[in-house]
Design a protein around this motif. Structure first.
Motif, PDB file in Angstrom:
ATOM      1  N   LEU A 119       0.809  -1.277  -0.106  1.00  0.00           N
ATOM      2  CA  LEU A 119       0.136  -0.093  -0.063  1.00  0.00           C
ATOM      3  C   LEU A 119       0.876   1.319   0.030  1.00  0.00           C
ATOM      4  O   LEU A 119       0.654   2.192  -0.821  1.00  0.00           O
ATOM      5  CB  LEU A 119      -0.890  -0.163   1.165  1.00  0.00           C
ATOM      6  N   ARG A 120       1.779   1.357   0.818  1.00  0.00           N
ATOM      7  CA  ARG A 120       2.554   2.469   0.981  1.00  0.00           C
ATOM      8  C   ARG A 120       3.613   2.721  -0.266  1.00  0.00           C
ATOM      9  O   ARG A 120       3.731   3.826  -0.903  1.00  0.00           O
ATOM     10  CB  ARG A 120       3.537   2.350   2.137  1.00  0.00           C
ATOM     11  N   ALA A 121       3.876   1.580  -0.951  1.00  0.00           N
ATOM     12  CA  ALA A 121       4.779   1.795  -2.069  1.00  0.00           C
ATOM     13  C   ALA A 121       3.695   2.268  -3.408  1.00  0.00           C
ATOM     14  O   ALA A 121       4.245   3.228  -4.232  1.00  0.00           O
ATOM     15  CB  ALA A 121       5.347   0.122  -2.617  1.00  0.00           C
ATOM     16  N   ILE A 122       2.650   1.766  -3.463  1.00  0.00           N
ATOM     17  CA  ILE A 122       1.525   2.410  -4.290  1.00  0.00           C
ATOM     18  C   ILE A 122       1.416   3.946  -3.841  1.00  0.00           C
ATOM     19  O   ILE A 122       1.556   4.628  -4.983  1.00  0.00           O
ATOM     20  CB  ILE A 122       0.442   1.368  -4.324  1.00  0.00           C
ATOM     21  N   TRP A 123       1.041   4.206  -2.917  1.00  0.00           N
ATOM     22  CA  TRP A 123       0.854   5.610  -2.346  1.00  0.00           C
ATOM     23  C   TRP A 123       1.964   6.609  -2.729  1.00  0.00           C
ATOM     24  O   TRP A 123       1.959   7.516  -3.227  1.00  0.00           O
ATOM     25  CB  TRP A 123       0.470   5.758  -0.922  1.00  0.00           C
ATOM     26  N   LYS A 128       4.653  10.801  -5.006  1.00  0.00           N
ATOM     27  CA  LYS A 128       6.023  11.443  -5.038  1.00  0.00           C
ATOM     28  C   LYS A 128       6.457  11.036  -6.280  1.00  0.00           C
ATOM     29  O   LYS A 128       7.834  11.352  -6.792  1.00  0.00           O
ATOM     30  CB  LYS A 128       6.732  10.793  -4.075  1.00  0.00           C
ATOM     31  N   GLY A 129       5.971  10.095  -7.061  1.00  0.00           N
ATOM     32  CA  GLY A 129       6.321   9.915  -8.305  1.00  0.00           C
ATOM     33  C   GLY A 129       7.498   8.731  -8.478  1.00  0.00           C
ATOM     34  O   GLY A 129       8.259   8.571  -9.247  1.00  0.00           O
ATOM     35  N   GLU A 130       7.726   8.047  -7.129  1.00  0.00           N
ATOM     36  CA  GLU A 130       8.568   6.965  -7.243  1.00  0.00           C
ATOM     37  C   GLU A 130       8.238   5.802  -8.087  1.00  0.00           C
ATOM     38  O   GLU A 130       7.080   5.519  -8.231  1.00  0.00           O
ATOM     39  CB  GLU A 130       8.723   6.338  -5.731  1.00  0.00           C
ATOM     40  N   LYS A 131       9.027   5.071  -8.590  1.00  0.00           N
ATOM     41  CA  LYS A 131       8.840   3.872  -9.292  1.00  0.00           C
ATOM     42  C   LYS A 131       8.150   2.873  -8.551  1.00  0.00           C
ATOM     43  O   LYS A 131       8.537   2.481  -7.428  1.00  0.00           O
ATOM     44  CB  LYS A 131      10.025   3.354 -10.178  1.00  0.00           C
ATOM     45  N   LEU A 132       7.038   2.384  -9.289  1.00  0.00           N
ATOM     46  CA  LEU A 132       6.390   1.274  -8.642  1.00  0.00           C
ATOM     47  C   LEU A 132       7.289  -0.181  -8.685  1.00  0.00           C
ATOM     48  O   LEU A 132       7.221  -0.565  -9.934  1.00  0.00           O
ATOM     49  CB  LEU A 132       4.885   1.106  -8.839  1.00  0.00           C
ATOM     50  N   ALA A 133       7.766  -0.379  -7.698  1.00  0.00           N
ATOM     51  CA  ALA A 133       8.441  -1.518  -7.962  1.00  0.00           C
ATOM     52  C   ALA A 133       8.445  -2.360  -6.717  1.00  0.00           C
ATOM     53  O   ALA A 133       9.519  -2.743  -5.916  1.00  0.00           O
ATOM     54  CB  ALA A 133      10.220  -1.263  -8.322  1.00  0.00           C
ATOM     55  N   TYR A 134       7.371  -2.907  -6.041  1.00  0.00           N
ATOM     56  CA  TYR A 134       7.301  -4.008  -4.973  1.00  0.00           C
ATOM     57  C   TYR A 134       7.392  -5.368  -5.486  1.00  0.00           C
ATOM     58  O   TYR A 134       6.414  -5.873  -6.107  1.00  0.00           O
ATOM     59  CB  TYR A 134       5.976  -3.444  -4.250  1.00  0.00           C
ATOM     60  N   HIS A 135       8.348  -6.051  -4.729  1.00  0.00           N
ATOM     61  CA  HIS A 135       8.291  -7.473  -5.009  1.00  0.00           C
ATOM     62  C   HIS A 135       8.432  -8.259  -3.646  1.00  0.00           C
ATOM     63  O   HIS A 135       9.415  -8.034  -2.808  1.00  0.00           O
ATOM     64  CB  HIS A 135       9.585  -7.912  -5.724  1.00  0.00           C
ATOM     65  N   TYR A 139       2.733 -10.686  -2.882  1.00  0.00           N
ATOM     66  CA  TYR A 139       2.186  -9.598  -3.753  1.00  0.00           C
ATOM     67  C   TYR A 139       3.376  -8.867  -4.632  1.00  0.00           C
ATOM     68  O   TYR A 139       4.329  -8.791  -4.215  1.00  0.00           O
ATOM     69  CB  TYR A 139       1.619  -8.383  -3.038  1.00  0.00           C
ATOM     70  N   LYS A 140       3.087  -8.517  -5.958  1.00  0.00           N
ATOM     71  CA  LYS A 140       4.128  -7.867  -6.839  1.00  0.00           C
ATOM     72  C   LYS A 140       3.386  -6.681  -7.525  1.00  0.00           C
ATOM     73  O   LYS A 140       2.430  -7.133  -8.100  1.00  0.00           O
ATOM     74  CB  LYS A 140       4.589  -8.850  -7.827  1.00  0.00           C
ATOM     75  N   PHE A 141       3.778  -5.525  -7.425  1.00  0.00           N
ATOM     76  CA  PHE A 141       3.316  -4.487  -7.752  1.00  0.00           C
ATOM     77  C   PHE A 141       4.401  -3.832  -8.810  1.00  0.00           C
ATOM     78  O   PHE A 141       5.365  -3.221  -8.158  1.00  0.00           O
ATOM     79  CB  PHE A 141       2.659  -3.427  -7.176  1.00  0.00           C
ATOM     80  N   THR A 142       4.401  -3.753 -10.178  1.00  0.00           N
ATOM     81  CA  THR A 142       5.361  -3.277 -10.929  1.00  0.00           C
ATOM     82  C   THR A 142       4.990  -2.312 -12.005  1.00  0.00           C
ATOM     83  O   THR A 142       5.868  -1.745 -12.770  1.00  0.00           O
ATOM     84  CB  THR A 142       6.358  -4.283 -11.545  1.00  0.00           C
ATOM     85  N   LEU A 143       3.728  -2.244 -12.280  1.00  0.00           N
ATOM     86  CA  LEU A 143       3.066  -1.505 -13.540  1.00  0.00           C
ATOM     87  C   LEU A 143       2.174  -0.393 -12.796  1.00  0.00           C
ATOM     88  O   LEU A 143       1.312  -0.522 -12.200  1.00  0.00           O
ATOM     89  CB  LEU A 143       2.294  -2.347 -14.381  1.00  0.00           C
ATOM     90  N   MET A 144       2.509   0.999 -13.346  1.00  0.00           N
ATOM     91  CA  MET A 144       1.578   2.245 -13.324  1.00  0.00           C
ATOM     92  C   MET A 144       2.154   3.056 -14.293  1.00  0.00           C
ATOM     93  O   MET A 144       3.253   3.603 -14.299  1.00  0.00           O
ATOM     94  CB  MET A 144       1.823   2.335 -11.652  1.00  0.00           C
TER      95      MET A 144
END
Length: 348
Positions: A119-123, A128-135, A139-144
């Motif tokens: 959640l915090r990585a997505i927010w 802040k414009g950080e690259k979404l790269a949670y592994h 859960y894996k989130f890399t596309l935004m």
């Protein structure tokens, strides 16, 4: 001490008036649950009909949803409320995850840790414009892409609290979250001997100061303007203690009081459909272990005796369709009870 109440979730048309009335009465916040109805919808309506109160899910079930739609709903509620939303998450038990929500089950604490991190990585990606790269393992989130990135709302990060009963989840709350939502199925001895001990272990790992961590709940409240009203709520608490006591996930609370056999007996009764008889197994003394009991005239003193120095927020409503009307002067008396919590630490 912060004082919360509930919102109607069965009739969304009633939410605007109820939310405004709660704010005018002096409540610090409103809280929704996920039993028969969605926990987010009522808060969206309350967000645009109030200006001061916190808006809290207490709780939304985590594993039945991907973190992404929860991040979206939280983002919109934070924007609509101008920074007043608090996300409370819970795991639910295995049987409900597998058989009511049809989602796979795994060890809940590691998965909840990843959920909060994701959640915090997505927010941070959105704000802040950080690259979404949670592994993670779960859960894996890399596309935004820009098409799916909501506008910056300029508000603090949404505080994340979790429901916790057992030691592992309590430690996780202290280490990785902004607060903990304790169940009504809790006693003062369990607060002192287990809850605080495990939270302190979590705080030590994270370095989070106690003043920036909110402890909410930790017991039922049975009150009313007179003894007859209190007695009615007392019986309601008895049924809830019997219900939750039948579930093994809550047995650690019974065990600190030497009530292991009671939990097992209630469990057997529940499996044989003896729901109407289970309350008879709960004595008055056991009810009082789990509840603050008193008329409105007595309530502030009883809450202070039970919760002072530990709990930062209490909900003055039974939930499950049970609403306890509390006079505004009593709300203010309870708000004056000292609390260690000073506010969430939610800077980006």
């Amino acid at each position: 001490m912060r004082i919360l109440t509930t919102l109607p979730q069965d009739d969304l048309t009633a939410v605007p008036a109820e939310a405004r009335a709660a704010e005018e009465a002096g409540y610090d916040g409103v809280v929704t649950s996920e039993n028969r109805h969605d926990p987010f919808l009522s808060l969206g309506i309350a967000a645009v009909n109030t200006s001061r109160m916190a808006l809290c899910t207490g709780i939304a079930i985590a594993f039945s949803r991907s973190p992404m739609p929860v991040a979206n709903a939280s983002w919109d509620l934070q924007a609509a409320s101008r920074g007043r939303f608090v996300l409370g998450l819970g795991t639910q038990i295995r049987a409900h995850n597998e058989n009511r929500f049809s989602v796979p089950w795994s060890a809940p604490a590691p998965r909840m840790r990843e959920y909060v991190e994701a959640l915090r990585a997505i927010w941070r990606c959105w704000e802040k414009g950080e690259k979404l790269a949670y592994h993670g393992q779960h859960y894996k989130f890399t596309l935004m892409t820009p098409n799916f990135t909501p506008e910056s709302h300029g508000q603090p990060m949404v505080p994340v609290t979790i429901a916790a009963v057992g030691p592992v989840m309590l430690r996780l709350a202290g280490e990785a979250c902004d607060g903990v939502r304790l169940h009504g199925f809790c006693t003062r001895r369990y607060l002192d001997d287990v809850v605080l001990q495990e939270l302190r272990a979590g705080w030590a790992r994270s370095g989070r100061p106690r003043a920036r961590f909110e402890i909410a709940g930790g017991g039922f409240i049975a009150t009313g303007p007179d003894e007859e009203s209190v007695a009615k709520m007392f019986e309601w608490v008895r049924t809830r203690v019997a219900f939750y006591g039948s579930t093994p996930a809550y047995w650690p609370v019974l065990e600190v009081h030497g009530l292991h056999d009671l939990g097992r007996k209630l469990n057997v009764m529940s499996k044989t459909g003896q729901w109407d008889q289970m309350s008879a197994e709960i004595s008055d003394d056991i009810v009082r272990l789990f509840a603050v009991v008193g008329t409105h005239r007595e309530l502030a003193g009883e809450i202070e005796k039970r919760f002072a120095g530990v709990t930062d927020a209490v909900t003055l409503s039974g939930g499950y369709g049970v609403h306890q009307h509390i006079p505004p002067d009593l709300i203010q008396d309870i708000r004056r009870i000292p609390s260690p919590f000073t506010g969430f630490q939610t800077s980006w």
